[in-house]
Design a protein around this motif. Structure first.
Motif, PDB file in Angstrom:
ATOM      1  N   ASP A 366       0.838  -1.214   0.000  1.00 47.31           N
ATOM      2  CA  ASP A 366       0.000   0.000   0.000  1.00 47.31           C
ATOM      3  C   ASP A 366       0.863   1.250   0.000  1.00 47.31           C
ATOM      4  O   ASP A 366       0.531   2.261  -0.632  1.00 47.31           O
ATOM      5  CB  ASP A 366      -0.898   0.024   1.251  1.00 47.31           C
ATOM      6  N   PHE A 367       1.977   1.175   0.712  1.00 48.67           N
ATOM      7  CA  PHE A 367       2.863   2.335   0.770  1.00 48.67           C
ATOM      8  C   PHE A 367       3.383   2.673  -0.626  1.00 48.67           C
ATOM      9  O   PHE A 367       3.337   3.822  -1.074  1.00 48.67           O
ATOM     10  CB  PHE A 367       4.031   2.062   1.732  1.00 48.67           C
ATOM     11  N   LEU A 368       3.856   1.632  -1.339  1.00 47.39           N
ATOM     12  CA  LEU A 368       4.396   1.878  -2.685  1.00 47.39           C
ATOM     13  C   LEU A 368       3.306   2.363  -3.628  1.00 47.39           C
ATOM     14  O   LEU A 368       3.570   3.133  -4.550  1.00 47.39           O
ATOM     15  CB  LEU A 368       5.039   0.601  -3.237  1.00 47.39           C
ATOM     16  N   ALA A 369       2.074   1.906  -3.383  1.00 47.57           N
ATOM     17  CA  ALA A 369       0.985   2.340  -4.253  1.00 47.57           C
ATOM     18  C   ALA A 369       0.691   3.828  -4.070  1.00 47.57           C
ATOM     19  O   ALA A 369       0.235   4.492  -4.982  1.00 47.57           O
ATOM     20  CB  ALA A 369      -0.271   1.527  -3.956  1.00 47.57           C
ATOM     21  N   ARG A 370       0.967   4.351  -2.900  1.00 49.32           N
ATOM     22  CA  ARG A 370       0.595   5.747  -2.650  1.00 49.32           C
ATOM     23  C   ARG A 370       1.757   6.731  -2.693  1.00 49.32           C
ATOM     24  O   ARG A 370       1.551   7.901  -2.993  1.00 49.32           O
ATOM     25  CB  ARG A 370      -0.073   5.855  -1.285  1.00 49.32           C
ATOM     26  N   CYS A 371       2.945   6.261  -2.344  1.00 49.24           N
ATOM     27  CA  CYS A 371       4.065   7.210  -2.280  1.00 49.24           C
ATOM     28  C   CYS A 371       4.391   7.722  -3.683  1.00 49.24           C
ATOM     29  O   CYS A 371       4.532   6.938  -4.620  1.00 49.24           O
ATOM     30  CB  CYS A 371       5.293   6.541  -1.675  1.00 49.24           C
ATOM     31  N   VAL A 372       4.506   9.037  -3.813  1.00 49.99           N
ATOM     32  CA  VAL A 372       4.812   9.614  -5.129  1.00 49.99           C
ATOM     33  C   VAL A 372       6.235  10.184  -5.170  1.00 49.99           C
ATOM     34  O   VAL A 372       6.555  11.020  -6.012  1.00 49.99           O
ATOM     35  CB  VAL A 372       3.776  10.684  -5.526  1.00 49.99           C
ATOM     36  N   GLN A 373       7.075   9.718  -4.268  1.00 41.32           N
ATOM     37  CA  GLN A 373       8.503  10.069  -4.270  1.00 41.32           C
ATOM     38  C   GLN A 373       8.731  11.576  -4.298  1.00 41.32           C
ATOM     39  O   GLN A 373       9.679  12.050  -4.918  1.00 41.32           O
ATOM     40  CB  GLN A 373       9.212   9.419  -5.483  1.00 41.32           C
ATOM     41  N   CYS A 374       7.838  12.324  -3.632  1.00 43.92           N
ATOM     42  CA  CYS A 374       7.958  13.786  -3.695  1.00 43.92           C
ATOM     43  C   CYS A 374       9.048  14.308  -2.780  1.00 43.92           C
ATOM     44  O   CYS A 374       9.629  15.364  -3.015  1.00 43.92           O
ATOM     45  CB  CYS A 374       6.626  14.432  -3.332  1.00 43.92           C
ATOM     46  N   GLY A 375       9.293  13.601  -1.666  1.00 46.18           N
ATOM     47  CA  GLY A 375      10.350  14.032  -0.749  1.00 46.18           C
ATOM     48  C   GLY A 375       9.896  15.026   0.316  1.00 46.18           C
ATOM     49  O   GLY A 375      10.725  15.546   1.060  1.00 46.18           O
ATOM     50  N   LEU A 376       8.582  15.313   0.399  1.00 45.26           N
ATOM     51  CA  LEU A 376       8.140  16.252   1.440  1.00 45.26           C
ATOM     52  C   LEU A 376       8.539  15.768   2.829  1.00 45.26           C
ATOM     53  O   LEU A 376       8.963  16.541   3.677  1.00 45.26           O
ATOM     54  CB  LEU A 376       6.612  16.416   1.394  1.00 45.26           C
ATOM     55  N   CYS A 377       8.385  14.443   3.058  1.00 46.96           N
ATOM     56  CA  CYS A 377       8.710  13.896   4.383  1.00 46.96           C
ATOM     57  C   CYS A 377      10.207  14.061   4.668  1.00 46.96           C
ATOM     58  O   CYS A 377      10.598  14.376   5.790  1.00 46.96           O
ATOM     59  CB  CYS A 377       8.291  12.431   4.464  1.00 46.96           C
ATOM     60  N   MET A 378      11.030  13.869   3.639  1.00 50.01           N
ATOM     61  CA  MET A 378      12.483  13.982   3.842  1.00 50.01           C
ATOM     62  C   MET A 378      12.853  15.425   4.163  1.00 50.01           C
ATOM     63  O   MET A 378      13.717  15.701   4.979  1.00 50.01           O
ATOM     64  CB  MET A 378      13.216  13.526   2.585  1.00 50.01           C
ATOM     65  N   THR A 400      11.747   6.382  -2.718  1.00 48.59           N
ATOM     66  CA  THR A 400      10.776   6.472  -1.623  1.00 48.59           C
ATOM     67  C   THR A 400      11.567   6.646  -0.313  1.00 48.59           C
ATOM     68  O   THR A 400      12.756   6.315  -0.266  1.00 48.59           O
ATOM     69  CB  THR A 400       9.908   5.205  -1.550  1.00 48.59           C
ATOM     70  N   PRO A 401      10.925   7.126   0.751  1.00 41.37           N
ATOM     71  CA  PRO A 401      11.719   7.447   1.951  1.00 41.37           C
ATOM     72  C   PRO A 401      12.049   6.223   2.793  1.00 41.37           C
ATOM     73  O   PRO A 401      11.186   5.392   3.065  1.00 41.37           O
ATOM     74  CB  PRO A 401      10.775   8.377   2.729  1.00 41.37           C
ATOM     75  N   VAL A 402      13.311   6.137   3.186  1.00 34.95           N
ATOM     76  CA  VAL A 402      13.719   5.125   4.171  1.00 34.95           C
ATOM     77  C   VAL A 402      14.502   5.846   5.270  1.00 34.95           C
ATOM     78  O   VAL A 402      15.145   6.869   5.019  1.00 34.95           O
ATOM     79  CB  VAL A 402      14.620   4.012   3.570  1.00 34.95           C
ATOM     80  N   CYS A 421       2.704  14.381   4.378  1.00 32.89           N
ATOM     81  CA  CYS A 421       2.597  13.491   3.212  1.00 32.89           C
ATOM     82  C   CYS A 421       1.297  13.784   2.453  1.00 32.89           C
ATOM     83  O   CYS A 421       0.211  13.678   3.016  1.00 32.89           O
ATOM     84  CB  CYS A 421       2.628  12.028   3.671  1.00 32.89           C
ATOM     85  N   PRO A 422       1.390  14.179   1.175  1.00 32.50           N
ATOM     86  CA  PRO A 422       0.178  14.607   0.467  1.00 32.50           C
ATOM     87  C   PRO A 422      -0.709  13.469   0.003  1.00 32.50           C
ATOM     88  O   PRO A 422      -1.828  13.708  -0.442  1.00 32.50           O
ATOM     89  CB  PRO A 422       0.729  15.383  -0.741  1.00 32.50           C
ATOM     90  N   THR A 423      -0.226  12.232   0.068  1.00 34.44           N
ATOM     91  CA  THR A 423      -1.019  11.134  -0.487  1.00 34.44           C
ATOM     92  C   THR A 423      -1.497  10.133   0.553  1.00 34.44           C
ATOM     93  O   THR A 423      -2.174   9.173   0.206  1.00 34.44           O
ATOM     94  CB  THR A 423      -0.185  10.351  -1.528  1.00 34.44           C
ATOM     95  N   GLY A 424      -1.114  10.313   1.797  1.00 36.55           N
ATOM     96  CA  GLY A 424      -1.532   9.354   2.828  1.00 36.55           C
ATOM     97  C   GLY A 424      -0.673   8.090   2.846  1.00 36.55           C
ATOM     98  O   GLY A 424      -1.032   7.110   3.494  1.00 36.55           O
ATOM     99  N   ALA A 425       0.470   8.097   2.133  1.00 35.97           N
ATOM    100  CA  ALA A 425       1.376   6.937   2.203  1.00 35.97           C
ATOM    101  C   ALA A 425       1.878   6.771   3.625  1.00 35.97           C
ATOM    102  O   ALA A 425       2.117   5.656   4.093  1.00 35.97           O
ATOM    103  CB  ALA A 425       2.545   7.131   1.240  1.00 35.97           C
ATOM    104  N   ILE A 426       2.062   7.901   4.311  1.00 37.77           N
ATOM    105  CA  ILE A 426       2.373   7.881   5.737  1.00 37.77           C
ATOM    106  C   ILE A 426       1.147   8.455   6.434  1.00 37.77           C
ATOM    107  O   ILE A 426       0.727   9.579   6.132  1.00 37.77           O
ATOM    108  CB  ILE A 426       3.594   8.759   6.082  1.00 37.77           C
ATOM    109  N   ALA A 427       0.551   7.673   7.336  1.00 35.44           N
ATOM    110  CA  ALA A 427      -0.691   8.127   7.975  1.00 35.44           C
ATOM    111  C   ALA A 427      -0.401   9.315   8.885  1.00 35.44           C
ATOM    112  O   ALA A 427       0.634   9.343   9.558  1.00 35.44           O
ATOM    113  CB  ALA A 427      -1.284   6.976   8.775  1.00 35.44           C
TER     114      ALA A 427
HETATM  115  S1  SF4 Z   1       5.716  12.660   1.637  1.00 31.30           S
HETATM  116 FE1  SF4 Z   1       4.513  10.825   1.201  1.00 31.30          FE
HETATM  117  S2  SF4 Z   1       4.396  10.771  -1.022  1.00 31.30           S
HETATM  118 FE2  SF4 Z   1       6.064  12.162  -0.526  1.00 31.30          FE
HETATM  119  S3  SF4 Z   1       7.935  10.881  -0.510  1.00 31.30           S
HETATM  120 FE3  SF4 Z   1       7.168  10.954   1.591  1.00 31.30          FE
HETATM  121  S4  SF4 Z   1       5.873   9.134   1.754  1.00 31.30           S
HETATM  122 FE4  SF4 Z   1       6.175   9.503  -0.422  1.00 31.30          FE
END
Ligand code: SF4
Ligand code: SF4
Length: 548
Positions: A366-378, A400-402, A421-427
């Motif tokens: 589910d995480f991979l389905a939603r994460c859009v590799q935007c980097g906001l979390c990083m 994706t973030p690790v 996180c704009p897509t809910g990949a991270i709750a």
């Molecule tokens: S903020 Fe969400 S969508 Fe963006 S890289 Fe991090 S986990 Fe992925």
């Protein structure tokens, strides 16, 4: 006023809107920092919510569409009404490409030869089809190619760290050399500028991102291609442009011949989209960015944008995507899907020891389905612990973030990544919920740990453990030193039911090369199958928990 005069004014307005949009994008990026208190504003993810490609990707990933993400529907409605004005007026990456295209000078004769419609412009539609096929099968690379994600990721992980390094090194060199212009010390200028950069813009953060140089190099290469063909990315590659193009086929605002064409082809030379304004009746709404350059360039006043009912078919032949090519694109997407998902090595990544996801991350699929590799979390992580994955999550999880505990740790009093996180990949978790989760488990390397092998006292990991009841405790053990001396040492142990896997013990361990306590993804709350510890707590220590 003539159509040409009106178009000239609109072009100045467009340039202003493009500059403002790019400035807003960069402003939101710089504002994405750990706030003094509370959570960052959800408005900081504005451009991601505007983006229909991310909306479609999230929907195919099983997300319920609600809230700010529905802003993307407004972008689609705008496209149906006015064509690809998002590309021409609003897209920050488009604004950058526009500026770079303007710099690439080539003679009019050469541009006449090369800048017209090319069959390779269909490539972006093929890429879109391949990405959507992959997304349906659960391999999501829409974020890799999405322009908002691409720009945000490149600026965050590549440009800002690069600028920071350059500005810090420059300021340090000036400080040490202390050059003077008459009575004026150059440091009087460089030091305030450096402090403004460090304190106001970066807010004291220091960035190190794995692979950031490569991410930035890819962006720079795409920008450089504008010198070869205007708006290369937008014309040939952008899957968001293709999606908007697919919705723009019956736009209500259409380029219409309003006079006799003198065949001078000035409109062709000024059209960045190769939308065929030079061929009366052959204009392609799917390609047009709505920039108005063609109307402004026509000396005969023979072109203008006019309203038409959307149900009236445009006179132009539509872009022919080629049935075989479309099937080929779908098969390419299927092939990529198999490469991403099928090999045992790819499946083994799900529980890879280094695949430590941020707290609140959904289960891996589910995480991979939603994460859009935007980097906001990083960008928002206060310790720099979140890094773009290179091979930790396989191809499907590229960028994706690790969490890399050697570089930083998950701050006990922080739950920002889920909030931005704009897509809910991270709750988006409340702090107490986040603190109750485990993202991994610390393991002591008894072949390195000082009290185990070298007869030295060390309590660094226990001291830093942020869990109020301490997930690291000591067992006093008598050891014999080299000369036969006996000493009682405190040897650390990890209590798995308390360890959250935050990684601070690994970050702070005095071994700088390879820590003597290391965190892996074991015991992560999001995956019951990655929790090797049977219930029973400390009673099971020392006995065989499997009862054999
Ligand atoms: S903020 Fe969400 S969508 Fe963006 S890289 Fe991090 S986990 Fe992925
Ligand atoms: S919750 Fe942890 S991983 Fe997420 S941003 Fe905060 S410190 Fe970083």
């Amino acid at each position: 006023m003539t159509a040409r005069g009106r178009a000239r004014r609109l072009i100045w307005l467009r340039r202003g809107v493009q500059a403002a949009s790019l400035a807003l994008f960069v402003g939101l990026l710089l504002a994405m920092r750990p706030p003094e208190s509370g959570a960052p504003s959800p408005r900081l993810g504005f451009y991601f919510h505007l983006d229909p490609l991310l909306l479609v990707g999230a929907w195919l990933g099983g997300e319920r569409l609600a809230g700010p993400a529905l802003l993307a529907l407004a972008t689609l409605a705008l496209t149906v009404l006015l064509g690809r004005v998002f590309c021409g007026w609003l897209c920050p990456l488009g604004a950058l490409h526009n500026a770079l295209s303007w710099l690439g000078w080539r003679s009019a004769a050469r541009r006449r030869e090369t800048d017209g419609l090319s069959r390779w412009q269909r490539a972006k539609y093929w890429l879109l089809v391949a990405l959507l096929v992959m997304a349906v099968g659960g391999a999501h690379w829409t974020g890799v190619f999405d322009p908002q994600s691409l720009l945000y990721r490149s600026l965050t992980t590549g440009l800002l760290p690069g600028l920071d390094w350059g500005i810090s090194a420059g300021a340090a060199a000036i400080f040490q050399a202390d050059p003077q212009l008459g009575p004026l010390h150059l440091t009087a200028l460089s030091e305030p500028l450096y402090r403004f950069w460090r304190d106001a813009l970066l807010a004291g953060r220091e960035f190190v991102f794995a692979g950031g140089g490569l991410i930035l190099a890819l962006l720079l290469a795409l920008l450089a291609l504008n010198l070869w063909r205007p708006r290369f990315w937008c014309r040939y590659l952008c899957p968001l442009g293709a999606l908007l193009g697919a919705c723009a086929g019956r736009t209500a605002l259409r380029l219409t011949p309003t006079g006799t064409c003198g065949a001078c082809q000035r409109c062709l030379l000024r059209c960045p989209a190769a939308a065929q304004p030079e061929k009366p009746g052959q204009w392609l709404p799917e390609e047009c960015f709505g920039c108005w350059n063609c109307v402004a360039s026509c000396g005969e006043d023979a072109l203008d944008f006019r309203w038409q009912w959307p149900w009236r078919r445009p006179a132009a032949a539509r872009v022919d995507l080629g049935r075989r090519a479309l099937v080929g694109a779908g098969l390419a997407g299927l092939g990529a899907l198999l490469v991403f998902k099928l090999p045992p090595s790819a499946r083994a990544k799900t529980f890879g020891p280094e695949l430590i996801r941020p707290p609140g991350a959904l289960a891996e699929g589910d995480f991979l389905a939603r994460c859009v590799q935007c980097g906001l979390c990083m960008q928002v992580c206060p310790t720099g612990a979140l890094q773009p994955a290179i091979d930790q999550a396989g191809l499907a999880g590229l960028w994706t973030p690790v969490l890399v505990p050697r570089l930083g740790y998950c701050e006990h009093g922080c739950a920002l990544c889920g909030q931005v996180c704009p897509t809910g990949a991270i709750a988006p978790l409340a702090l107490a919920e986040k603190q109750a989760l485990s993202i991994g488990l610390a393991t002591i390397d008894t072949t390195r740990c000082l009290p185990y092998v070298y007869g030295r006292e060390c309590i660094v990991c226990e001291e830093h453990c942020p869990v109020p009841t301490k997930a690291i405790y000591f067992v006093e053990t008598e050891v014999t030193l080299r000369g036969g001396e006996r000493r009682v040492l405190k040897q650390p142990r990890v209590e798995p039911t308390l360890c959250t896997g935050c990684g601070i013990c690994e970050t702070k361990c005095p071994f700088a090369d390879r820590a003597a306590i290391r965190v892996t993804s074991a015991n992560e709350s999001r995956h019951p199958a990655n929790q090797p510890l049977l219930p029973g707590g400390t009673e099971s220590v020392g006995s065989n928990p499997y009862g054999a």
